[in-house]
Write a protein that holds these residues in place. Sequence first.
Motif, mmCIF file in Angstrom:
data_model
loop_
_atom_site.group_PDB
_atom_site.id
_atom_site.type_symbol
_atom_site.label_atom_id
_atom_site.label_comp_id
_atom_site.label_asym_id
_atom_site.label_seq_id
_atom_site.Cartn_x
_atom_site.Cartn_y
_atom_site.Cartn_z
ATOM 1 N N ASP A 128 0.824 -1.208 0.000
ATOM 2 C CA ASP A 128 0.000 0.000 0.000
ATOM 3 C C ASP A 128 0.856 1.255 0.000
ATOM 4 N N ASN A 129 1.944 1.203 0.782
ATOM 5 C CA ASN A 129 2.796 2.378 0.937
ATOM 6 C C ASN A 129 4.267 1.981 0.904
ATOM 7 N N LEU A 130 5.097 2.957 0.604
ATOM 8 C CA LEU A 130 6.533 2.732 0.451
ATOM 9 C C LEU A 130 7.293 3.869 1.109
ATOM 10 N N VAL A 131 8.355 3.521 1.847
ATOM 11 C CA VAL A 131 9.233 4.508 2.473
ATOM 12 C C VAL A 131 10.664 4.249 2.002
ATOM 13 N N VAL A 132 11.305 5.290 1.477
ATOM 14 C CA VAL A 132 12.715 5.190 1.080
ATOM 15 C C VAL A 132 13.471 6.332 1.746
ATOM 16 N N GLY A 133 14.773 6.173 1.893
ATOM 17 C CA GLY A 133 15.541 7.238 2.519
ATOM 18 C C GLY A 133 17.029 6.975 2.464
ATOM 19 N N GLN A 134 17.788 7.989 2.840
ATOM 20 C CA GLN A 134 19.232 7.849 2.917
ATOM 21 C C GLN A 134 19.779 8.719 4.035
ATOM 22 N N VAL A 135 20.953 8.325 4.524
ATOM 23 C CA VAL A 135 21.641 9.046 5.589
ATOM 24 C C VAL A 135 22.919 9.623 5.003
ATOM 25 N N ARG A 136 23.052 10.950 5.065
ATOM 26 C CA ARG A 136 24.233 11.617 4.512
ATOM 27 C C ARG A 136 25.057 12.204 5.658
ATOM 28 N N ARG A 137 26.309 11.823 5.694
ATOM 29 C CA ARG A 137 27.201 12.345 6.735
ATOM 30 C C ARG A 137 27.753 13.704 6.312
ATOM 31 N N ARG A 138 27.641 14.702 7.195
ATOM 32 C CA ARG A 138 28.108 16.042 6.896
ATOM 33 C C ARG A 138 29.547 16.221 7.386
ATOM 34 N N SER A 139 30.181 17.276 6.921
ATOM 35 C CA SER A 139 31.569 17.531 7.292
ATOM 36 C C SER A 139 31.727 17.869 8.775
ATOM 37 N N ASP A 140 30.648 18.353 9.418
ATOM 38 C CA ASP A 140 30.735 18.692 10.843
ATOM 39 C C ASP A 140 30.459 17.517 11.764
ATOM 40 N N GLY A 141 30.311 16.316 11.184
ATOM 41 C CA GLY A 141 30.069 15.123 11.994
ATOM 42 C C GLY A 141 28.610 14.793 12.197
ATOM 43 N N TYR A 142 27.728 15.722 11.830
ATOM 44 C CA TYR A 142 26.298 15.464 11.930
ATOM 45 C C TYR A 142 25.807 14.716 10.684
ATOM 46 N N TYR A 143 24.545 14.270 10.767
ATOM 47 C CA TYR A 143 23.933 13.570 9.637
ATOM 48 C C TYR A 143 22.750 14.367 9.109
ATOM 49 N N GLU A 144 22.470 14.182 7.834
ATOM 50 C CA GLU A 144 21.242 14.667 7.208
ATOM 51 C C GLU A 144 20.457 13.435 6.778
ATOM 52 N N VAL A 145 19.248 13.297 7.302
ATOM 53 C CA VAL A 145 18.431 12.118 7.014
ATOM 54 C C VAL A 145 17.301 12.516 6.074
ATOM 55 N N ASP A 146 17.328 11.995 4.844
ATOM 56 C CA ASP A 146 16.283 12.267 3.858
ATOM 57 C C ASP A 146 15.338 11.062 3.783
ATOM 58 N N PHE A 147 14.059 11.322 3.646
ATOM 59 C CA PHE A 147 13.131 10.207 3.446
ATOM 60 C C PHE A 147 11.942 10.682 2.635
ATOM 61 N N ALA A 148 11.295 9.723 1.976
ATOM 62 C CA ALA A 148 10.092 10.002 1.187
ATOM 63 C C ALA A 148 9.075 8.890 1.434
ATOM 64 N N LEU A 149 7.810 9.276 1.470
ATOM 65 C CA LEU A 149 6.707 8.343 1.682
ATOM 66 C C LEU A 149 5.799 8.382 0.466
ATOM 67 N N PHE A 150 5.445 7.187 -0.053
ATOM 68 C CA PHE A 150 4.617 7.080 -1.256
ATOM 69 C C PHE A 150 3.338 6.312 -0.974
ATOM 70 N N ASP A 151 2.258 6.741 -1.637
ATOM 71 C CA ASP A 151 1.054 5.933 -1.774
ATOM 72 C C ASP A 151 1.229 5.161 -3.078
ATOM 73 N N VAL A 152 1.438 3.858 -2.960
ATOM 74 C CA VAL A 152 1.828 3.053 -4.119
ATOM 75 C C VAL A 152 0.747 3.028 -5.187
ATOM 76 N N TYR A 153 -0.507 2.789 -4.814
ATOM 77 C CA TYR A 153 -1.562 2.599 -5.811
ATOM 78 C C TYR A 153 -2.024 3.911 -6.428
ATOM 79 N N ARG A 154 -1.999 4.977 -5.662
ATOM 80 C CA ARG A 154 -2.385 6.276 -6.217
ATOM 81 C C ARG A 154 -1.229 6.941 -6.961
ATOM 82 N N GLY A 155 -0.029 6.443 -6.723
ATOM 83 C CA GLY A 155 1.125 7.025 -7.378
ATOM 84 C C GLY A 155 1.477 8.404 -6.846
ATOM 85 N N GLU A 156 1.150 8.652 -5.580
ATOM 86 C CA GLU A 156 1.395 9.959 -4.991
ATOM 87 C C GLU A 156 2.539 9.922 -3.990
#
Length: 362
Positions: free
Chosen positions: A119-147
């Motif tokens: 029904d739904n899909l979650v994807v994401g990635q973790v990017r390490r920054r130069s200051d030692g912190y992380y940036e966490v990106d993610f996206a959520l999809f409604d699979v059947y509606r294509g949204e």
Amino acid sequence: GKQMNIVPPAILRRSSSNPLVTMKIFLRFLFIILTGLAGTAQARLTIEIVGGQEGAQPIAVVPFGVEGGGVPPEDLANVIANDLARTGRFKPMPPQDMLTRPYAADQVDLRDWRLLAMDNLVVGQVRRRSDGYYEVDFALFDVYRGEQLANMSLPSSPADLRHTAHRIADIIYEQLTGTPGAFTSRLAYVTSEWVGDGQKVTLRVADSDGFNPQTIVSSKDPILSPAWSPDGRRLAYVSFENRQTAIFVQELATGRRDRVASHPGLNSSPAWSPDGGRLAMTLSRDGNPEIYILDLSTRALTRLTDSPGIDTEPAWSPDGQEIFFTSGRGGNPQIYRMPVTGGEATRVTFKHDYNGRPSLTP
């Protein structure tokens, strides 16, 4: 955290004509209960969850990609999937069953996930920054509606990655159910174990999934009824230090604690007002357990109830104008309500012989 306020039914049904006798019986009963709890604390408790809610929603939380080198200290996708699964409303797909493992929104082909009946899909990635912190990106999809329902980036320190995963689970849960998630909330609970010849009791705070436990108080005496302040920065609880009940309020960040009630007899059942400025509690300072309200800034104590039966387990209405409580004034335990300014108590429950521990929705 779940409050444990023990009130013996026999005493609630018929209060003794001598308040001191009533108190002695009550405390003796409480001591027996606590001794039994301590004695069984050594046994291993195993809870097996054999299935979720029928009709749980299929969802795929793809393992997050990593950018910038190194392996993050937390598996965010696993934390998110476990959070959603524990609600019983979602059934995450095992990673080994996934046909593809995209980690960015532009890599997603929803046809792959329709084939898997997600029904739904979650994807994401973790990017390490130069200051030692992380940036966490993610996206959520409604699979059947294509949204695409959400696409966000959250900064996080290495130590807070697990908390960031809980935040993402909260966002996903609210997007899909319309109800705010509670995965970033915390649990307060009491543990009891035997160490050598003595009992060790601790009040602990952990994440909602039980990880990252921290000891707030350690004692050889029982601790009961932990209650969170509305801002989540303080805990009120009952301690049996020096073989006498007392109510403490403790700041989690500093460890500072104040004894706010240590009257002769019973001091129990602390409950915070919605604004965090007052505590309702049960005291037997005048011989019979009654409901009192303590102003934490002025330490002014106001007696609310006055009845021959035991009044206990106070709970505030969301607007802070009423107190709901358990009382045996009618012969057996029932729920009553009354204004915080005092006045007549109104009975709320009428069915069954025992109704106690009121808890109101926000």
